[in-house]
Design a protein around this motif. Structure first.
Motif, mmCIF file in Angstrom:
data_model
loop_
_atom_site.group_PDB
_atom_site.id
_atom_site.type_symbol
_atom_site.label_atom_id
_atom_site.label_comp_id
_atom_site.label_asym_id
_atom_site.label_seq_id
_atom_site.Cartn_x
_atom_site.Cartn_y
_atom_site.Cartn_z
ATOM 1 N N ARG A 34 0.821 -1.206 0.000
ATOM 2 C CA ARG A 34 0.000 0.000 0.000
ATOM 3 C C ARG A 34 0.855 1.256 0.000
ATOM 4 N NH1 ARG A 34 -4.377 -2.446 4.234
ATOM 5 N NH2 ARG A 34 -5.484 -3.703 2.711
ATOM 6 N N ARG A 35 1.879 1.233 -0.840
ATOM 7 C CA ARG A 35 2.745 2.390 -0.972
ATOM 8 C C ARG A 35 2.329 3.209 -2.186
ATOM 9 N NH1 ARG A 35 7.323 -1.190 0.263
ATOM 10 N NH2 ARG A 35 7.976 -1.044 -1.917
ATOM 11 N N ASP A 36 2.559 4.504 -2.104
ATOM 12 C CA ASP A 36 2.271 5.371 -3.241
ATOM 13 C C ASP A 36 3.325 5.171 -4.309
ATOM 14 O OD1 ASP A 36 0.080 6.421 -1.959
ATOM 15 O OD2 ASP A 36 1.221 8.075 -1.041
ATOM 16 N N GLY A 37 2.919 5.333 -5.554
ATOM 17 C CA GLY A 37 3.858 5.194 -6.661
ATOM 18 C C GLY A 37 3.123 4.939 -7.961
ATOM 19 N N PHE A 38 3.851 5.067 -9.042
ATOM 20 C CA PHE A 38 3.270 4.868 -10.373
ATOM 21 C C PHE A 38 3.004 3.377 -10.599
ATOM 22 C CE2 PHE A 38 4.268 3.799 -14.875
ATOM 23 C CZ PHE A 38 3.118 4.349 -15.447
ATOM 24 N N ILE A 39 1.755 3.026 -10.925
ATOM 25 C CA ILE A 39 1.366 1.648 -11.226
ATOM 26 C C ILE A 39 1.347 1.481 -12.737
ATOM 27 C CG2 ILE A 39 -0.379 -0.149 -10.947
ATOM 28 C CD1 ILE A 39 0.956 0.660 -8.336
ATOM 29 N N PHE A 40 2.361 0.830 -13.256
ATOM 30 C CA PHE A 40 2.502 0.649 -14.704
ATOM 31 C C PHE A 40 1.290 -0.076 -15.291
ATOM 32 C CE2 PHE A 40 4.045 -1.300 -18.575
ATOM 33 C CZ PHE A 40 4.918 -0.364 -19.109
ATOM 34 N N TRP A 41 0.749 -1.036 -14.535
ATOM 35 C CA TRP A 41 -0.355 -1.884 -14.998
ATOM 36 C C TRP A 41 -1.604 -1.059 -15.323
ATOM 37 C CZ3 TRP A 41 -4.790 -4.292 -12.292
ATOM 38 C CH2 TRP A 41 -5.303 -5.418 -12.959
ATOM 39 N N ASN A 42 -1.762 0.100 -14.663
ATOM 40 C CA ASN A 42 -2.927 0.951 -14.894
ATOM 41 C C ASN A 42 -2.759 1.893 -16.076
ATOM 42 O OD1 ASN A 42 -4.284 -0.123 -12.689
ATOM 43 N ND2 ASN A 42 -3.487 1.408 -11.257
ATOM 44 N N GLN A 43 -1.567 1.981 -16.624
ATOM 45 C CA GLN A 43 -1.299 2.912 -17.724
ATOM 46 C C GLN A 43 -2.055 2.493 -18.983
ATOM 47 O OE1 GLN A 43 0.520 5.700 -17.656
ATOM 48 N NE2 GLN A 43 0.311 6.150 -19.830
ATOM 49 N N LYS A 44 -2.716 3.465 -19.625
ATOM 50 C CA LYS A 44 -3.432 3.204 -20.877
ATOM 51 C C LYS A 44 -2.545 3.618 -22.050
ATOM 52 C CE LYS A 44 -8.035 3.681 -18.859
ATOM 53 N NZ LYS A 44 -8.227 2.206 -18.852
ATOM 54 N N PHE A 45 -2.394 2.713 -23.023
ATOM 55 C CA PHE A 45 -1.566 2.954 -24.191
ATOM 56 C C PHE A 45 -2.450 3.046 -25.427
ATOM 57 C CE2 PHE A 45 1.106 0.746 -21.112
ATOM 58 C CZ PHE A 45 2.262 1.514 -21.118
ATOM 59 N N ARG A 46 -2.010 3.847 -26.394
ATOM 60 C CA ARG A 46 -2.759 4.037 -27.627
ATOM 61 C C ARG A 46 -1.957 3.506 -28.816
ATOM 62 N NH1 ARG A 46 -6.323 4.096 -24.705
ATOM 63 N NH2 ARG A 46 -7.428 5.894 -23.857
ATOM 64 N N ALA A 47 -2.671 3.000 -29.797
ATOM 65 C CA ALA A 47 -2.035 2.454 -31.002
ATOM 66 C C ALA A 47 -1.140 3.504 -31.645
ATOM 67 C CB ALA A 47 -3.104 1.984 -31.983
ATOM 68 N N GLY A 48 0.063 3.093 -32.044
ATOM 69 C CA GLY A 48 1.020 3.985 -32.693
ATOM 70 C C GLY A 48 2.041 4.581 -31.754
ATOM 71 N N GLU A 49 1.818 4.485 -30.429
ATOM 72 C CA GLU A 49 2.769 5.051 -29.477
ATOM 73 C C GLU A 49 4.020 4.180 -29.375
ATOM 74 O OE1 GLU A 49 -0.462 7.096 -26.385
ATOM 75 O OE2 GLU A 49 0.668 5.306 -25.800
#
Length: 482
Positions: free
Chosen positions: A385-400
């Motif tokens: 339960r630590r604060d930090g960026f959760i990569f799994w929640n990141q939304k990616f778009r086609a072409g990026e």
């Protein structure tokens, strides 16, 4: 030919399947002029050789024919077609303990099993102390086998088999039962036999063991020899086979879902006045149908360059993997303790989230030294339960295009040559087993670790950062944490 321990030529095995008991009698009466049975071929046209002192792995899905092949080589089954030549005494670790008499003790069953295998009473008397030591079941050795667990039975059976001093050793998942210490002793014994020139056939669903323990491997698929070659390449082909089958199943689910949506859309067009639907439902269904259809078509149309070192469904693709030093310069040679960075560049081909970027590092012997990725980092943050960026929640778009940099602040690996494997995975839930491979790349990069012999020398595969103290009063100093 003198170097060959096993020579298999055009081997096939057929089973006759009779729908009714009387058909078997009719088959005998007609003497082959008519056929009253169906045919099942668990093996078709298998050919390979195993040299003395060579370890060969066999992998494949359940029902691929692995156990049938081993039973023919061991002489338990007869082939329908082809030839099998085995030179020397064979020890087969197949269904260990299945021939034990439950009323006999472990010792009595050991003597019985040894006599069946061709060992004399004197040979068994001489081997018995080692059998007792190796089995390691204590006072149970002189108790009836009916009181044994399955693991205890395997221990005794294995201990007897390896006393044969065989020329050929056949192992079929025999080591899956038993604790870690017993498995260690088994592997150690098998290595000793191999060093003496014993040929080994090794079947296991643990593909890491096959990759590291064998020189070559065979991949069986639906009774045929699909791939033969170095173990690392065959294991990769096996993983790709499993992935492709899973992908076809998912495409089938997509097609079924698409058909169901189209049927719903058609029913709405026929009866647009259904209460509570209005005019929005057909548009909504049509939109969902279109998205699913396009996803299915893209999944079927996508292809990669076909190299033998990569596979995946390719909704995202790795474009580059590069190793850097602490000054962000490309580098392939490091010393233990150096900072190492591995950059994985990738392109997104379809909108997505729940992405997991993973690395594996193997030494030149093929042993997996480390496996870790963005989801491991996410899981640790969530669990604590630590604060930090959760990569799994990141939304990616086609072409990026994106790059993930993995950093070892102080590399603990020992002197060796290392391979980097990289993968992009759709991590569908917080369960590590719930995954779909988007792109897997073997031999994505390489680096070398050297040792500073004068200041930082150690033996083994990694630096455990030990230190040594001379204690004047052991208990007192240890109690204070010295």
């Amino acid at each position: 030919m003198d170097e060959l321990a096993i020579d298999v030529r055009n081997l096939s095995k057929r089973y006759e399947l009779y729908a009714k008991p009387q058909h078997r009698l009719m088959q005998m009466l007609f003497r082959g002029r008519r056929q009253f049975f169906g045919e099942f071929w668990p093996l078709r046209d298998i050919s390979f050789e195993v040299k003395k002192g060579e370890a060969v792995g066999i992998v494949g899905r359940n029902g691929a024919g692995k156990s049938t092949l081993l039973q023919i080589i061991a002489g338990v089954l007869l082939p329908t077609q082809g030839e099998v030549t085995v030179r020397g005494r064979v020890a087969a670790l197949l269904e260990l303990g299945s021939g034990f008499n439950p009323e006999f003790t472990g010792r009595e069953n050991a003597y019985l099993n040894g006599s069946i295998l061709g060992l004399s009473r004197a040979e068994m008397d001489a081997a018995m102390p080692e059998i007792i030591r190796f089995a390691g079941i204590g006072e149970f050795f002189d108790q009836p086998v009916k009181h044994y667990s399955s693991g205890m039975m395997v221990r005794v059976a294995f201990a007897v088999q390896v006393q044969l001093n065989p020329d050929v050793l056949i192992v079929d998942e025999a080591l899956a039962v038993g604790d870690a210490l017993f498995q260690k002793r088994c592997y150690q014994r098998i290595r000793e036999l191999r060093e003496r020139g014993v040929a080994i056939l090794f079947v296991s669903h643990d593909i890491e063991s096959v990759r590291t323990f064998t020189d070559r491997a065979l991949l069986l698929d639906k009774g045929r020899l699909a791939v033969a070659g170095p173990s690392s390449e065959v294991v990769l082909a096996y993983r790709k086979l499993l992935h492709d089958e899973e992908n076809r199943a998912k495409q089938g689910e997509i097609a079924e879902h698409k058909a169901a949506l189209q049927a719903r859309a058609a029913s709405v067009e026929v009866a647009p006045a259904v209460a509570g639907t209005g005019e929005e439902e057909p548009a909504s269904i049509a939109s969902e149908t279109s998205v699913v259809s396009e996803a299915a078509e893209r999944a079927m149309d996508q292809s990669h360059d076909g190299t033998k070192f990569e596979f995946g469904s390719l909704e995202a693709m790795i474009t580059d993997v590069t190793v850097f030093d602490g000054q962000n310069e490309e580098c392939t040679t490091f010393y233990t303790g150096d900072k190492i960075k591995i950059a994985v560049k990738f392109v997104i081909r379809e909108d997505m989230d729940k992405l997991y970027v993973n690395l594996r590092i193997r030494n030149k012997e093929g042993i997996k030294m480390y496996s870790w990725g963005t989801f491991n980092q996410d899981a640790e943050l969530i669990a604590h339960r630590r604060d930090g960026f959760i990569f799994w929640n990141q939304k990616f778009r086609a072409g990026e295009e994106h790059t993930v940099v993995f950093t070892m602040d102080a590399c603990v690996l020992g002197e060796n040559f290392y391979e980097v494997q990289a993968s992009l995975i759709h991590q569908q839930s917080m369960n590590f087993a719930d995954q779909a491979i988007l792109h897997w790349m073997d031999e994505a990069a390489f680096f070398m670790i050297r040792a500073r012999v004068d200041t930082h020398f150690f033996g083994g595969v990694c630096d455990l950062h030990m230190h040594a103290n001379l204690l004047s009063d052991g208990r007192a100093e240890l109690a204070r944490g010295a």
